[in-house]
Design a protein around this motif. Sequence first.
Motif, short mmCIF file in Angstrom:
data_model
loop_
_atom_site.label_atom_id
_atom_site.label_comp_id
_atom_site.label_asym_id
_atom_site.label_seq_id
_atom_site.Cartn_x
_atom_site.Cartn_y
_atom_site.Cartn_z
N ALA A 280 12.57 -5.09 -4.02
CA ALA A 280 11.46 -5.50 -3.16
C ALA A 280 12.00 -5.81 -1.76
CB ALA A 280 10.76 -6.71 -3.74
N VAL A 281 11.07 -6.00 -0.83
CA VAL A 281 11.42 -6.29 0.56
C VAL A 281 11.11 -7.75 0.88
CG1 VAL A 281 10.97 -5.75 2.98
CG2 VAL A 281 10.98 -3.92 1.28
N PRO A 282 12.10 -8.56 1.25
CA PRO A 282 11.82 -9.92 1.68
C PRO A 282 11.36 -9.95 3.13
CG PRO A 282 14.19 -9.55 1.60
CD PRO A 282 13.54 -8.26 1.18
N ILE A 283 10.34 -10.76 3.39
CA ILE A 283 9.83 -10.94 4.76
C ILE A 283 10.02 -12.40 5.11
CG2 ILE A 283 7.86 -10.75 6.30
CD1 ILE A 283 6.71 -8.63 4.40
N LEU A 284 10.99 -12.68 5.93
CA LEU A 284 11.30 -14.04 6.34
C LEU A 284 10.34 -14.43 7.46
CD1 LEU A 284 13.59 -16.05 5.54
CD2 LEU A 284 14.85 -15.21 7.54
N VAL A 285 9.71 -15.60 7.32
CA VAL A 285 8.74 -16.01 8.34
C VAL A 285 8.92 -17.49 8.65
CG1 VAL A 285 6.94 -16.42 6.60
CG2 VAL A 285 6.29 -16.05 8.98
N GLY A 286 8.97 -17.81 9.94
CA GLY A 286 9.12 -19.21 10.33
C GLY A 286 9.50 -19.35 11.78
N GLY A 287 9.59 -20.60 12.21
CA GLY A 287 9.95 -20.86 13.60
C GLY A 287 11.10 -21.82 13.76
N THR A 288 11.80 -22.13 12.67
CA THR A 288 12.93 -23.06 12.75
C THR A 288 14.19 -22.27 13.06
OG1 THR A 288 11.85 -24.52 11.15
CG2 THR A 288 14.19 -24.88 11.56
N GLY A 289 14.55 -22.24 14.35
CA GLY A 289 15.66 -21.43 14.80
C GLY A 289 16.97 -21.75 14.12
N LEU A 290 17.24 -23.03 13.88
CA LEU A 290 18.49 -23.41 13.25
C LEU A 290 18.58 -22.87 11.84
CD1 LEU A 290 21.15 -24.96 13.35
CD2 LEU A 290 19.91 -27.01 12.64
N TYR A 291 17.48 -22.86 11.11
CA TYR A 291 17.46 -22.28 9.77
C TYR A 291 17.84 -20.80 9.82
CZ TYR A 291 15.20 -26.10 7.12
OH TYR A 291 14.92 -27.27 6.46
N ARG B 148 0.84 -1.21 0.00
CA ARG B 148 0.00 0.00 0.00
C ARG B 148 0.87 1.25 0.00
NH1 ARG B 148 -3.71 -3.22 3.08
NH2 ARG B 148 -2.60 -2.81 5.03
N ARG B 149 2.09 1.14 0.51
CA ARG B 149 3.01 2.27 0.56
C ARG B 149 3.92 2.31 -0.66
NH1 ARG B 149 4.61 3.47 6.72
NH2 ARG B 149 2.62 2.95 7.70
N GLY B 150 3.64 1.44 -1.64
CA GLY B 150 4.38 1.48 -2.89
C GLY B 150 5.62 0.63 -2.96
N ARG B 151 5.85 -0.26 -1.98
CA ARG B 151 7.04 -1.12 -2.00
C ARG B 151 6.61 -2.58 -2.05
NH1 ARG B 151 12.20 -0.43 -0.72
NH2 ARG B 151 11.89 1.28 -2.15
N ARG B 152 6.96 -3.27 -3.12
CA ARG B 152 6.61 -4.69 -3.24
C ARG B 152 7.31 -5.50 -2.17
NH1 ARG B 152 7.89 -9.49 -6.17
NH2 ARG B 152 9.87 -8.64 -6.92
N ALA B 153 6.62 -6.52 -1.66
CA ALA B 153 7.18 -7.38 -0.63
C ALA B 153 6.94 -8.84 -1.00
CB ALA B 153 6.56 -7.07 0.73
N VAL B 154 7.84 -9.71 -0.56
CA VAL B 154 7.75 -11.14 -0.84
C VAL B 154 7.98 -11.90 0.46
CG1 VAL B 154 8.70 -13.09 -2.14
CG2 VAL B 154 8.66 -10.80 -3.17
N VAL B 155 7.10 -12.86 0.76
CA VAL B 155 7.24 -13.68 1.96
C VAL B 155 8.13 -14.88 1.64
CG1 VAL B 155 6.02 -15.13 3.64
CG2 VAL B 155 5.02 -12.95 2.89
N VAL B 156 9.13 -15.13 2.50
CA VAL B 156 10.08 -16.22 2.30
C VAL B 156 9.98 -17.20 3.47
CG1 VAL B 156 12.50 -16.85 1.95
CG2 VAL B 156 11.63 -14.68 1.05
#
Length: 326
Positions: free
Chosen positions: A114-125, A45-53
Amino acid sequence: MSTANFLDAPYDISAGDRPPLALIAGPTASGKSDCAVALAQELERRGRRAVVVNADSSQVYADLTILSARPTEEDMGGIEHRLFGAWDGAQSCSAADWARAAASTIADIHNHDAVPILVGGTGLYIRTLLDGIAPVPPIDPTVREGVRTLPVAEAYAALQQEDPERASRLAPADTTRIARALEVIRSTGHGLAYWQQKTSGGIGDAVALHPAILLPERKWLYARCNLRFERMIQRGALAEVEALVTRALDPDLPVMRAIGVPELRGAIQGECDLEAAITRGAQATRNYAKRQFTWLRHQPPAHWPRLEFENYNSTAVNDILLRFPG
């Protein structure tokens, strides 16, 4: 060198800017995937593309659509998602494998402004991606075989003698980590701490990291875990495991040891009834969430924001999004 102090700020990698990387980490069923999508939508919405990883060790497998709670098209909310279902179950995806793929993916996203958004719960990764990989030499197969045949109590006692520092950091029943630590010191002559001091290849110094760790109230979280597993059954998790069993994959592969797979496989093979399998699967989910919660509370750097909340609702989402600059 300038850095991207705001997620939606312009950056120029060729000029030496460190591009932004958002990170939303949390235990299973904490709502982190929804938060990642909400953040991506706000950035767009603010004009910056984002991608979830993806940074979840179960969601990388194509075979675990349901049991890993991989986002559906509707869940993705029109946002591009990467590294979800990227590995076939017959191929093990180690932390090093994932980190190499994630680093390449994040670089590609940055190269497209674009802005990568890293999402997860695997701490070792997450730790491997940011801090790098310890250059542990290949383990002598004879040593590995000998260690892996030891009962966990015996292996832990041996580790206390041979690498007391590492043993003090592990639970006596942590079979996998105890075996890994013992085989490393026996094969290389040095403990894991020695090798971890020599890590290389991490991207932490090359990005402007904007992290947030979700730590919901535990009673609420465990109730969500129970409900999640029940819904997985309704969506066809049993058929998903049946398909895995039909493939006759090595039972030691990560996909065959993923939460819910051993429990439902037991019902399929007549070792228990479905009700018992569901009970065990829900318990395994709660246990996993508890381990993630403990790791995320204590292991990441102290300055990473820890966001504690009682219920996952619009107030919690807004609070989480407000923790991200820009």
